[in-house]
Design a protein around this motif. Sequence first.
Motif, short mmCIF file in Angstrom:
data_model
loop_
_atom_site.label_atom_id
_atom_site.label_comp_id
_atom_site.label_asym_id
_atom_site.label_seq_id
_atom_site.Cartn_x
_atom_site.Cartn_y
_atom_site.Cartn_z
N PRO A 142 -11.57 -1.44 -35.74
CA PRO A 142 -10.42 -2.16 -35.12
C PRO A 142 -10.70 -2.72 -33.54
O PRO A 142 -10.94 -1.76 -32.84
N THR A 143 -10.56 -3.93 -33.40
CA THR A 143 -10.87 -4.59 -32.12
C THR A 143 -9.59 -5.54 -31.85
O THR A 143 -9.31 -6.13 -32.74
N THR A 144 -9.19 -5.65 -30.44
CA THR A 144 -8.30 -6.73 -29.90
C THR A 144 -8.91 -7.97 -29.91
O THR A 144 -10.00 -7.89 -28.91
N MET A 145 -8.55 -8.80 -30.64
CA MET A 145 -9.08 -10.12 -30.42
C MET A 145 -8.51 -11.12 -29.15
O MET A 145 -7.22 -10.75 -29.07
N PRO A 146 -9.37 -11.93 -28.51
CA PRO A 146 -8.45 -12.87 -27.59
C PRO A 146 -7.42 -13.49 -28.00
O PRO A 146 -6.42 -13.78 -27.08
N TRP A 147 -7.01 -13.62 -29.34
CA TRP A 147 -5.79 -14.44 -29.47
C TRP A 147 -4.78 -13.50 -29.91
O TRP A 147 -3.46 -13.89 -30.40
N GLY A 148 -4.78 -12.19 -29.70
CA GLY A 148 -3.64 -11.35 -29.74
C GLY A 148 -3.69 -10.34 -31.04
O GLY A 148 -2.56 -9.48 -30.97
N ASN A 149 -4.33 -10.63 -31.82
CA ASN A 149 -4.49 -9.63 -33.02
C ASN A 149 -5.23 -8.36 -32.95
O ASN A 149 -6.55 -8.64 -32.32
N ARG A 150 -4.94 -7.26 -33.43
CA ARG A 150 -6.08 -6.32 -33.35
C ARG A 150 -6.51 -6.15 -34.95
O ARG A 150 -5.86 -6.13 -35.91
N SER A 151 -7.68 -6.43 -35.12
CA SER A 151 -8.45 -6.69 -36.34
C SER A 151 -9.49 -5.81 -36.83
O SER A 151 -10.35 -5.28 -36.02
N LEU A 152 -9.47 -5.53 -38.18
CA LEU A 152 -10.36 -4.54 -38.91
C LEU A 152 -11.26 -5.51 -40.08
O LEU A 152 -10.76 -6.16 -40.63
N LEU A 153 -12.42 -5.74 -39.63
CA LEU A 153 -13.13 -6.59 -40.55
C LEU A 153 -14.02 -5.78 -41.67
O LEU A 153 -14.93 -5.02 -41.01
N SER A 201 2.44 -9.88 -27.00
CA SER A 201 3.85 -10.54 -27.29
C SER A 201 3.76 -11.77 -27.83
O SER A 201 4.63 -12.12 -28.82
N ALA A 202 2.80 -12.60 -27.55
CA ALA A 202 2.65 -14.03 -28.24
C ALA A 202 2.31 -13.89 -29.70
O ALA A 202 2.76 -14.52 -30.50
N ALA A 203 1.50 -12.85 -29.88
CA ALA A 203 0.98 -12.79 -31.46
C ALA A 203 2.00 -12.31 -32.29
O ALA A 203 2.31 -12.53 -33.36
N VAL A 204 3.01 -11.19 -31.72
CA VAL A 204 3.97 -10.67 -32.18
C VAL A 204 5.04 -11.71 -32.38
O VAL A 204 5.45 -11.85 -33.77
N ALA A 205 5.19 -12.54 -31.60
CA ALA A 205 6.35 -13.69 -31.81
C ALA A 205 5.91 -14.63 -32.86
O ALA A 205 6.65 -15.17 -33.55
N LYS A 206 4.69 -14.98 -32.95
CA LYS A 206 3.98 -16.01 -33.75
C LYS A 206 4.30 -15.55 -35.32
O LYS A 206 4.76 -16.04 -36.03
N PHE A 207 3.96 -14.14 -35.39
CA PHE A 207 4.18 -13.63 -36.87
C PHE A 207 5.81 -13.60 -37.11
O PHE A 207 5.98 -13.29 -38.28
N ALA A 208 6.30 -13.07 -36.07
CA ALA A 208 7.88 -12.66 -36.27
C ALA A 208 8.65 -14.13 -36.78
O ALA A 208 9.65 -14.22 -37.53
#
Length: 136
Positions: A96-107, A124-131
Amino acid sequence: MDFVSIRIITGDVARLVDFYERATGVAANRATEDFAELRTASAALAIAGSRTVPLFAPGAARPADNHSVIIEFLVDDVDRVHRNLSALVEDFVQAPTTMPWGNRSLLLRDPDGNLVNFFTPVTSAAVAKFAARATP
């Protein structure tokens, strides 16, 4: 138009379906021994055996030969998913790594070598995008 699903062609439907059921917690609908779907609220992951390929176009797809697509699942807590999958997954590509676009990702790679990304929006921007996506 509505995006409905992604289909993975595999040489071992049962193995791949078992992996995705365990990884996602979603039960598959097994239509035949050569086809199953895992449905979520927004789309489905279809898994089909290589014997289905000639029904579309012989040679159009090959199992375990994906080098350009990443299958992505939005989850509530990617770190928890990582802990839960540690005994199941043989090939974690990135913890798990926090990406520059605001998601914490597991590949990771599934048993056929397909790249799979489990992610959680954390800025906050990523949360708003998916909300906004969840609103009809």
